[in-house]
Write a protein that holds these residues in place. Structure first.
Motif, short mmCIF file in Angstrom:
data_model
loop_
_atom_site.label_atom_id
_atom_site.label_comp_id
_atom_site.label_asym_id
_atom_site.label_seq_id
_atom_site.Cartn_x
_atom_site.Cartn_y
_atom_site.Cartn_z
N ARG A 58 -57.30 8.50 49.84
CA ARG A 58 -57.77 7.26 50.47
C ARG A 58 -57.78 7.38 52.00
NH1 ARG A 58 -55.37 1.38 48.75
NH2 ARG A 58 -56.96 0.16 49.77
N GLU A 59 -56.72 7.95 52.54
CA GLU A 59 -56.62 8.13 53.98
C GLU A 59 -57.70 9.10 54.49
OE1 GLU A 59 -53.21 9.42 57.24
OE2 GLU A 59 -52.71 9.32 55.12
N LYS A 62 -61.01 7.32 54.60
CA LYS A 62 -61.04 6.38 55.72
C LYS A 62 -61.30 7.13 57.03
CE LYS A 62 -57.46 4.27 57.77
NZ LYS A 62 -56.20 3.55 57.90
N ARG A 65 -64.96 8.42 57.16
CA ARG A 65 -65.90 7.32 57.45
C ARG A 65 -65.84 6.94 58.93
NH1 ARG A 65 -70.40 5.37 56.74
NH2 ARG A 65 -70.61 3.14 56.70
N ARG A 66 -64.63 6.88 59.48
CA ARG A 66 -64.46 6.51 60.88
C ARG A 66 -65.16 7.53 61.79
NH1 ARG A 66 -58.75 6.67 62.29
NH2 ARG A 66 -58.54 4.83 61.00
#
Length: 157
Positions: A58-59, A62, A65-66
């Motif tokens: 998940r991290e 994230k 995507r950032r």
């Protein structure tokens, strides 16, 4: 660890390029100062690309995507130095040659599908949702486009 995607390799390459040109900064908003250690630069590159073996799935997603949005907005050190800030197209398509401009005029598969739907004159899911809201159909927020069409058809009868 799974093999990195071309997009991840591109991000890793960009971060390492920033490190080699003394532009890579650590910490939130670069407040940690310039990165001097190659190991730290590699760790930052893998983290931004979402390929770190220390972060959770998940991290990693994230962080990936950032970084994609950062590149699309033109906020990387390389883009700002070259005067190309804020030229990236929205989301995953880049428009400047420095950021892989060959994709600039091509639509994504999702974009082609949406354009074909609009060309046929079919209503979008959003339009169907608004019609369903006007008619007071229960559970409309969880319905797909096809389900909304069927629900609206059944209320007409």
């Amino acid at each position: 660890m799974p093999k990195t995607s071309p997009r991840q390799r591109k991000t890793i390459g960009r971060v390492m390029h920033e490190y080699e040109h003394r532009e890579l900064k650590s910490g939130p908003e670069g407040k940690g100062g310039k990165v001097k250690s190659r190991q730290q630069a590699i760790a930052i590159a893998l983290s931004e690309a979402g390929a770190s073996k220390y972060g959770s799935q998940r991290e990693n997603e994230k962080n990936k995507r950032r970084a994609e949005l950062k590149e699309a907005r033109g906020e990387t050190a390389q883009q700002e130095r070259e005067g190309r800030s804020h030229v990236g197209a929205r989301d995953r398509r880049e428009s400047s040659p420095a950021m892989g401009g060959k994709n600039a005029t091509r639509l994504t598969a999702r974009g082609r599908k949406a354009a074909a739907t609009r060309a046929r004159g079919e209503p979008t899911r959003d339009e169907l949702y608004h019609r369903a809201r006007e008619q007071g159909i229960e559970g409309r927020s969880k319905m797909s486009k096809r389900q909304l069409q069927n629900a609206l058809q059944s209320t007409k009868r």
